[in-house]
Design an enzyme around this catalytic site. Structure first.
Site, PDB file in Angstrom:
ATOM      1  CG  LEU A 290      -2.132  -1.024   1.214  1.00  0.00           C
ATOM      2  CD1 LEU A 290      -2.698  -1.326   2.395  1.00  0.00           C
ATOM      3  CD2 LEU A 290      -3.062  -0.811  -0.017  1.00  0.00           C
ATOM      4  N   GLY A 291       2.044   1.239   0.702  1.00  0.00           N
ATOM      5  CA  GLY A 291       2.996   2.354   0.192  1.00  0.00           C
ATOM      6  C   GLY A 291       4.001   2.411   1.426  1.00  0.00           C
TER       7      GLY A 291
ATOM      8  N   GLY B 113       7.300   7.143   6.829  1.00  0.00           N
ATOM      9  CA  GLY B 113       8.275   7.494   7.909  1.00  0.00           C
ATOM     10  C   GLY B 113       8.535   6.279   8.758  1.00  0.00           C
ATOM     11  CG  MET B 114       6.552   3.580  12.335  1.00  0.00           C
ATOM     12  SD  MET B 114       4.982   3.349  13.019  1.00  0.00           S
ATOM     13  CE  MET B 114       4.428   1.877  11.917  1.00  0.00           C
ATOM     14  N   GLY B 115       7.423   2.857   8.642  1.00  0.00           N
ATOM     15  CA  GLY B 115       8.024   1.854   7.645  1.00  0.00           C
ATOM     16  C   GLY B 115       7.125   1.466   6.510  1.00  0.00           C
TER      17      GLY B 115
ATOM     18  CB  VAL C 224       1.514   0.529   4.799  1.00  0.00           C
ATOM     19  CG1 VAL C 224       0.168  -0.203   5.256  1.00  0.00           C
ATOM     20  CG2 VAL C 224       1.962   1.288   5.576  1.00  0.00           C
TER      21      VAL C 224
ATOM     22  CE  LYS D 106      -0.523   2.328   9.501  1.00  0.00           C
ATOM     23  NZ  LYS D 106      -0.656   3.511   9.966  1.00  0.00           N
TER      24      LYS D 106
ATOM     25  CG  ASP E  28       1.034  13.685  11.082  1.00  0.00           C
ATOM     26  OD1 ASP E  28       1.334  14.736  10.982  1.00  0.00           O
ATOM     27  OD2 ASP E  28       1.816  12.691  10.659  1.00  0.00           O
TER      28      ASP E  28
END
Length: 643
Positions: free
Chosen positions: A21-22, A25-27, A29, A43, A138
């Protein structure tokens, strides 16, 4: 959604992966499905973050808190394993476009009645989030998804784990946690955040939904300028329907205590039914239908994956024999064996080929030159022999590559020329059939791959390349060898790259040992704003030195300094100094930069090991040269000025 790459696992915990899916910044998906048939978004944390103990602790706490969040408007946590390598969390999948996509494209800003319904739906969701002891931190248009039944908030609470040091809006290096255009004044100042911070962000989101603009402008005029306006200026509500003005202004009160609570908004705002215009509801239905078709196709493809072996630790599973996968926490499904793989998947799949075919470039790690076979001999073994003298080495043809193909070419695989998300560079030198005289550099947000490809054939129209060798991977062992590919000349300045059904356009690029444009070369530094960094602003430093050299050399050097923080997040007299380098991966406009690699002497636990690749552009701001260093994903740039 994109198909899985060959290096991706086929299973995570009890979930079978269907596609990508993309990347954030965290990881990464992934779209996945549980044994019970539920579609989820999984994620998986970036390895660089997972290596930080403080991040792991915070991530575990936040996931535990997220599992307590319930109610409409939020995506439930359906499974997690915060101790896995790497950690992961699975949440409910929402088959709808983001508010940013809807407003930023067609049909544009929402009518006033729909914005009021949006406000009520987001307020209900935030009520549940705040009741669980979380602050979203956020909230922005891209984190709000629109469905027929109402808006859904995604990524709530996880942003807090990324801030591994303070309880405010800044990391230990002074990097902003949040999206500048939708932050609250207290977040800008790096203060401790309360639920009221989310209400301010909600006001900015509602203004955007109604007008198509952030009320405090964009980062085009500078990140710090945007943050200054949030902290000190009144919002620009030009074009806001009068019936929404009171609601939006109440949320955008500079004083947190003057803002309404989420539960108050949820209980007082009247909602129209249906909540969106008929044409937009029809679009959402078509969007969901397309996603369902994509899921079905992805499930068929995912069932045929056969590559790789299990990742140590058992959290991620790669294709192979049937095996049980350990379940994550709170998954809601019993662990079940993964189905046996079907026939091998064809490498001609478009996105798989695109991900693997560009995984190489020419230069061993640490080397700052590119080997070119001698055109009169055609092999490395003969390059130091006199002309006509071959000894025991058989003479080879001078080369088969037409002159029009020779040189360097660069292209964007994902994103745009101004804001790339994945890039590739290819350098073709003369060589005989079978010679590995073609050089590649491929960069995504999380890796740089370099290697050599073998010449198979060439004529006036096309060059065909065969198997490749990976010579450099940043981070280590993250690259796969390139697949077969074809280069077709379209004009003296343009060629088309294809591998299977994947294709991209490459353009002529600079080559040589000194290819960095002179205007980029030199020493640059940021200028910390006291309004953002507080009275200790002079203790924060961020310097970047760009040197001259070839592609593949470590031409970017970062040196950062900041005060060490105590357990309460307050500065101490001690300072932390961190340094890192990055390889040049493309010499067009913008410059392409590989992921940062920390220097051996930057082993301090407070040094952030940022593995994200990026790109570097330049403009003029207030009569000065300004260097903009962007991450190769959605995010704001760091600003540097000549030292």
């Amino acid at each position: 959604m994109e198909p899985l790459n060959p290096e991706d696992p086929v299973g995570i915990g009890p979930f079978r992966l269907l596609g990508r899916l993309g990347v954030g910044g965290m990881g990464r998906v992934f779209l996945a499905r549980s044994a019970g048939g539920r579609t989820v978004a999984v994620k998986v944390v970036h390895a660089e973050l997972a290596a930080q103990e403080e991040f792991r602790r915070r991530f575990a706490r936040e996931v535990a808190a997220l599992e307590r969040v319930g109610g409409t408007g939020t995506t439930p946590v359906l499974g997690s394993d915060t101790a896995a390598e790497p950690p992961w969390v699975a949440v409910g999948y929402v088959p709808g476009p983001s508010l940013r996509e809807v407003v930023g494209e067609e049909p544009g800003p929402l009518p006033a009645a729909s914005v009021r319904a949006l406000a009520a739906g987001l307020a209900r969701a935030l009520t549940h989030v705040h009741a669980a002891g979380l602050v979203h931190r956020d909230l922005k248009p891209s984190n709000v998804l629109l469905t027929v039944d109402g808006p859904q908030i995604i990524d709530f609470g996880i942003a807090r784990a990324v801030d591994t040091v303070t309880d405010g809006g800044l990391t230990s290096t002074g990097a902003v946690v949040g999206s500048p255009g939708f932050m609250s004044p207290e977040q800008v100042r790096g203060e401790k955040l309360t639920p009221a911070s989310d209400i301010f962000s909600l006001g900015s989101v509602l203004a955007y939904a109604a007008t198509g603009r952030s009320p405090f402008g964009t980062a085009d005029s500078g990140v710090h300028a945007t943050m200054f306006r949030i902290a000190h200026d009144e919002p620009d509500l030009t074009g806001l329907p009068p019936e929404l003005a009171g609601l939006v202004r109440a949320c955008l009160d500079k004083d947190p205590s003057g803002r309404p609570e989420a539960s108050e908004l949820a209980g007082t705002i009247t909602v129209a039914d249906p909540w969106l215009p008929a044409d937009l509801l029809a679009r959402l239905g078509r969007h969901a239908a397309r996603l369902l078709e994509a899921e079905t196709a992805a499930e068929t493809t995912a069932g045929a994956r056969t590559d790789g072996a299990p990742v140590p630790g058992g959290a991620l599973t790669r294709g192979g024999p049937t095996r049980h996968v350990p379940s994550g926490r709170g998954s809601g499904d019993e662990p079940t064996p993964l189905p046996a793989p079907g026939p091998p998947r064809r490498r001609g799949r478009a996105m798989v080929a695109a991900a693997t075919a560009l995984a190489a470039v020419a230069a061993a790690a640490g080397l700052a030159y590119v080997f070119r076979p001698d055109p009169s001999t055609g092999s490395e073994e003969q390059k130091n022999r006199a002309r006509g003298e071959t000894g025991s080495v058989a003479a080879r043809p001078a080369g088969i590559v037409p002159a029009a193909f020779l040189g360097a070419w660069e292209g964007v695989m994902r994103g745009s020329a101004d804001h790339p998300r994945e890039t590739a560079r290819i350098e073709i030198t003369q060589g005989a059939a079978g010679a590995k005289s073609v050089v590649y550099v491929q960069v995504t947000d999380e890796r740089l791959c370099m290697g050599r490809s073998r010449l198979v054939s060439a004529d006036e129209d096309k060059v065909v390349l065969g198997e490749s060798d990976v010579t450099t991977s940043v981070p280590a062992q993250r690259c796969a060898a390139a697949a077969h590919q074809t280069l077709s000349l379209r004009s003296p300045e343009v060629l088309e790259w294809t591998s299977g059904t994947a294709r991209a356009t490459f353009r002529k690029a600079r080559t040589g040992t000194d290819i960095v444009p002179a205007r980029f070369v030199g020493a640059w530094k940021t200028e910390p704003d006291p309004l953002v960094f507080g009275p200790d602003a002079d203790r924060y430093s961020d310097e970047l030195t760009i040197t001259q050299g070839p592609v593949g050399a470590p031409l970017f050097r970062f040196q950062r300094g900041f005060p060490r923080l105590d357990d309460e997040g307050d500065p101490t007299p001690d300072s932390v100094d961190c340094s890192s380098t990055a390889l040049l991966a493309g010499a067009g406009t913008p410059l392409i930069m590989g992921p940062h690699t920390s220097d051996p002497d930057s082993s301090d636990r407070d040094c952030e090991h940022d593995g994200t690749a990026g790109y570097v552009a330049m403009d003029r701001f207030k009569g000065r040269d300004r260097l903009l260093v962007y991450p190769m994903l959605d995010g704001e740039p760091n600003e540097y000025y000549r030292r």
